[in-house]
Motif scaffolding. Structure first.
Motif, PDB file in Angstrom:
ATOM      1  N   UNK A 209      65.953  46.187 -97.330  1.00 48.28           N
ATOM      2  CA  UNK A 209      65.075  45.096 -96.840  1.00 48.28           C
ATOM      3  C   UNK A 209      65.038  43.906 -97.787  1.00 48.28           C
ATOM      4  N   UNK A 210      65.168  44.144 -99.090  1.00 45.89           N
ATOM      5  CA  UNK A 210      65.086  43.047-100.065  1.00 45.89           C
ATOM      6  C   UNK A 210      66.330  42.146-100.021  1.00 45.89           C
ATOM      7  N   UNK A 211      67.439  42.672 -99.478  1.00 46.92           N
ATOM      8  CA  UNK A 211      68.692  41.884 -99.463  1.00 46.92           C
ATOM      9  C   UNK A 211      68.913  41.135 -98.156  1.00 46.92           C
ATOM     10  N   UNK A 212      68.229  41.569 -97.093  1.00 42.71           N
ATOM     11  CA  UNK A 212      68.538  41.076 -95.749  1.00 42.71           C
ATOM     12  C   UNK A 212      68.517  39.549 -95.650  1.00 42.71           C
ATOM     13  N   UNK A 213      67.400  38.922 -96.039  1.00 42.94           N
ATOM     14  CA  UNK A 213      67.259  37.479 -95.837  1.00 42.94           C
ATOM     15  C   UNK A 213      68.327  36.695 -96.588  1.00 42.94           C
ATOM     16  N   UNK A 214      68.667  37.176 -97.795  1.00 43.42           N
ATOM     17  CA  UNK A 214      69.674  36.471 -98.599  1.00 43.42           C
ATOM     18  C   UNK A 214      71.050  36.523 -97.925  1.00 43.42           C
ATOM     19  N   UNK A 215      71.380  37.674 -97.341  1.00 46.82           N
ATOM     20  CA  UNK A 215      72.677  37.833 -96.651  1.00 46.82           C
ATOM     21  C   UNK A 215      72.791  36.815 -95.522  1.00 46.82           C
ATOM     22  N   UNK A 216      71.718  36.697 -94.731  1.00 44.75           N
ATOM     23  CA  UNK A 216      71.758  35.787 -93.585  1.00 44.75           C
ATOM     24  C   UNK A 216      71.739  34.327 -94.024  1.00 44.75           C
ATOM     25  N   UNK A 217      70.981  34.008 -95.051  1.00 44.81           N
ATOM     26  CA  UNK A 217      70.917  32.641 -95.564  1.00 44.81           C
ATOM     27  C   UNK A 217      72.283  32.211 -96.082  1.00 44.81           C
ATOM     28  N   UNK A 218      72.918  33.091 -96.858  1.00 42.66           N
ATOM     29  CA  UNK A 218      74.253  32.787 -97.411  1.00 42.66           C
ATOM     30  C   UNK A 218      75.265  32.554 -96.287  1.00 42.66           C
ATOM     31  N   UNK A 219      75.220  33.413 -95.275  1.00 44.19           N
ATOM     32  CA  UNK A 219      76.176  33.313 -94.167  1.00 44.19           C
ATOM     33  C   UNK A 219      76.003  31.982 -93.429  1.00 44.19           C
ATOM     34  N   UNK A 220      74.728  31.623 -93.135  1.00 43.83           N
ATOM     35  CA  UNK A 220      74.465  30.378 -92.403  1.00 43.83           C
ATOM     36  C   UNK A 220      74.902  29.158 -93.200  1.00 43.83           C
ATOM     37  N   UNK A 221      74.634  29.190 -94.509  1.00 48.31           N
ATOM     38  CA  UNK A 221      75.007  28.063 -95.359  1.00 48.31           C
ATOM     39  C   UNK A 221      76.522  27.892 -95.422  1.00 48.31           C
TER      40      UNK A 221
END
Length: 685
Positions: A209-221
């Protein structure tokens, strides 16, 4: 009606076999057959495991496109797959050919997957403006992890079976000719296990759960520019996020909501329109399908410049030998050097192996003598855009190339009928207008002359497919389809800047619409000196003056824009002052010009020109025009092409917009077809 699905018993394994040519599409009868087959296997105590495979050239390659737009027929795919996944006995998918879209969703709903090494697996729904709507966005991340699922679903690119095995999507690879036996043996092994976790219950590949948002943010960027403007990639990302953060049942609800929004939206309608338009474009209305084709085993190319080299690469890469002719050895050496460099770039980017690149170049021979083209089956001329030069070339080809060979011109504007008259074989002459860079761009306008034979046209259309092009038949008129429609846009854009619009505002309106660049950015990229008389003392227009000042576009560091060393453009005060000077000189009063007026005078005029092209029979159908503009000029796919977009906009709106500015556009010839369709409330497509 006989079901396209049958069952076979192999000891204690039930094999469910689909035979629904050509691609085992998942139509209603196939879905019912799969559901019935699983129920049969579960009801029989003697059956310990189930295998799902297909006859013919492929596993299930997706939905049945003939069902698009029709009332749904049960059972739907999600309920079929849920029943499969809920099986207490192991279900194994045996994959060959392609498991795409619904086909991969079938495989994901099985407990295990066996595939041959040549198989391809993917979820390409995003290319139709959609998302996998039968649990694909929820199951794939659970099998391969979120990062790989994002890559596969958001970009829709299939992967090979070996990569699929490496990421856990395939459990076992089988020999190419032993898929059924391997899958049955594997199913028997799995039947010995106590449990077979459903894909929907797996969480082992989901991130913390702690990694999820970062994975999606990186992908979108990282991918912002690739997916800008499109609705489907964003919806797919939301669904995969739901898979990573919500229980399966809740994630499925998100997938269903997002799917319905896309299905009912204009973007998916546009992308589905293009899917069918591309296939339709390959058909020649008045040439029978069974017309015998002329064998093309060897191709000649006249000219080793950028276009000639790029055109040659298409044939060499497709395994067809090419003889390239130039006037001087230095030109040949320079051209082949560029081709070597392009192939090296393809190898570096992983598009082909070193062996493939070498084999392609080994198929090339070069010459300075027309006699060496004598045995070619097709010769394409790619020389300077001058009627006199082209007629001279075709006269020589006629004298040297064998009877029955096809002679083609890569002209982008000139009259193919006039070129054909330089030969004694006008029936074997046509236009093959490649787009630059010719080894990359997919569009090919095939220009049909007044005397072009049916078998010649059919041969070139079939050959286009072999070399990876999307071909469209065009009639003989100035600029054919694409460049002809570009003319009114450029004309109005040039007038609008004198009337007060800034070049960068016009470009911005086109980019906001979804075009890769606007008219002035495009002019700077191509070079303002194309067609310039080259006399710096003869200044008869704004463009003449820009060229005389050595503001000839990106290549000289200045055009309508100022460019830095990385060719990044910024608005130029000098150009603004120059435009004002020319407006005064021509007595044009400058005023504020709205974005709406820019759209109406540059984009609506293109639609009108497209309607004239249809009126004159220069294109076979409106959807062909859409294909030309999407594949050749960067018209946004999610708007479906100019004629489809006009249908959505409303043809009465287009006519009204054009009539509003009639006093500013005296050159505009209004299309009677456009006005008639608008008055009747009809559409082009």
């Amino acid at each position: 009606m006989t079901s396209p699905v049958r069952t076979e018993r192999h000891d204690d394994v039930l094999v469910i076999v689909s035979d629904n040519p050509p691609v085992n599409a998942l139509g209603a009868a196939v879905r019912q057959g799969l559901k019935d087959g699983v129920e049969e296997g579960l009801a029989d105590d003697a059956v310990k495991a189930i295998v799902i495979r297909c006859d013919g050239r492929t596993f299930h390659a997706g939905a049945d496109i003939t069902e698009f737009g029709k009332p749904p027929q049960g059972p739907n795919l999600p309920e079929t797959l849920d029943a499969m996944e809920a099986s207490s006995k192991p279900v194994v998918a045996a994959i060959h050919g392609t498991a795409l879209g619904g086909g991969l969703e079938v495989a994901l709903s099985c407990h295990y997957r066996v595939a041959v090494p040549s198989a391809k697996l993917g979820l390409p729904e995003v290319n139709l403006g959609l998302l996998p709507g039968a649990g694909g966005t929820q199951r794939l991340p659970r099998v391969v992890g979120v990062e790989k699922a994002l890559d596969m679903i958001v970009f829709g690119k299939p992967i090979g079976a070996k990569e699929a095995e490496a990421i856990g999507l395939v459990d076992k690879l089988a020999d190419e000719d032993a898929l059924a036996e391997t899958a049955i043996a594997f199913a028997k092994e799995m039947a010995k296990k106590d449990s077979h976790p459903a894909t929907s219950a797996r969480t082992d590949k989901l991130p913390d759960a702690t990694e999820v948002e970062q994975i999606f943010e990186d992908f979108k960027q990282k991918n912002h520019r690739k997916i800008r403007g499109f609705d489907a990639p964003a919806a797919n990302i939301r669904c995969i996020h739901a898979a990573a953060t919500l229980p399966f049942e809740e994630g499925i609800k998100v997938e269903r909501e997002e799917f319905m929004k896309l299905m009912q939206g204009d973007q998916s309608k546009a992308q589905r329109h293009l899917f069918f338009a591309e296939r339709q474009a390959a058909k020649i209305d008045d040439v029978p399908k069974d017309t015998p084709l002329i064998p093309v085993k060897k191709v000649g190319i006249i000219g080793a410049g950028t276009m000639g080299g790029g055109i040659a690469m298409n044939f060499l890469s497709a395994g067809i030998p090419v003889t390239m002719l130039e006037m001087k050895q230095e030109a040949l050496d320079r051209g082949t050097g560029v081709m070597q460099k392009n192939y090296a770039g393809n190898v570096k980017r992983g598009r082909m192996s070193e062996e493939q690149a070498k084999a392609a170049m080994d198929r090339l021979s070069t010459t300075l003598d027309y006699a060496d083209l004598a045995d070619c089956d097709l010769v394409i001329e790619a020389v300077f855009e001058s009627m006199d030069v082209k007629k001279d070339v075709f006269g020589k080809l006629d004298a040297h190339v064998k009877d029955g060979a096809i002679l083609a011109s890569n002209t982008s504007y000139l009259n193919v009928d006039e070129i054909a008259q330089a030969t004694k074989r006008p029936g074997y002459v046509l236009g093959m207008h490649f787009f630059s860079p010719a080894n990359v761009m997919k569009l090919l306008e095939v220009v049909r002359g007044a005397e072009t034979r049916g078998d010649v046209l059919a041969t070139v259309m079939a050959l286009s497919k072999k070399i990876g092009k999307v071909a469209v038949v065009a009639g003989v008129c100035h600029g054919f389809i694409g460049n002809r429609m570009l003319s009114p846009r450029q004309r109005e854009a040039n007038k609008l800047i004198l009337e007060g619009a800034k070049p960068w505002d016009i470009d911005r309106v086109h980019q906001e619409f979804g075009m890769p660049m606007g008219p002035f950015q495009m002019a700077d990229l191509a070079g303002l000196d194309i067609g310039w008389h080259r006399d710096p003392n003869r200044i008869e227009s704004l463009r003449d003056e820009l060229c005389a000042m050595d503001r000839r576009g990106q290549k000289t560091g200045a055009g309508f824009y100022d460019y830095d060393e990385n060719r990044r453009g910024t608005p130029s005060q000098d150009v603004e002052d120059l435009i004002r000077k020319w407006a005064d000189k021509e007595g044009v009063e400058q005023r504020e010009i709205s974005d709406e007026q820019i759209r109406e005078r540059t984009i609506y005029t293109m639609v009108n020109e497209g309607a004239l092209i249809l009126e004159e029979g220069m294109a076979q159908r409106a959807s062909d025009i859409d294909v030309v503009w999407v594949y050749g000029y960067g018209w946004p796919r999610y708007r479906g092409g100019p004629m489809f977009w006009a249908d959505l906009e409303g043809l009465d709106t287009i006519v009204g917009g054009l009539e509003k500015h009639a006093d500013k556009m005296p050159e505009l010839k209004m299309s009677a077809l456009l006005k008639d369709k608008a008055a009747k409330g009809e559409t082009f497509n």
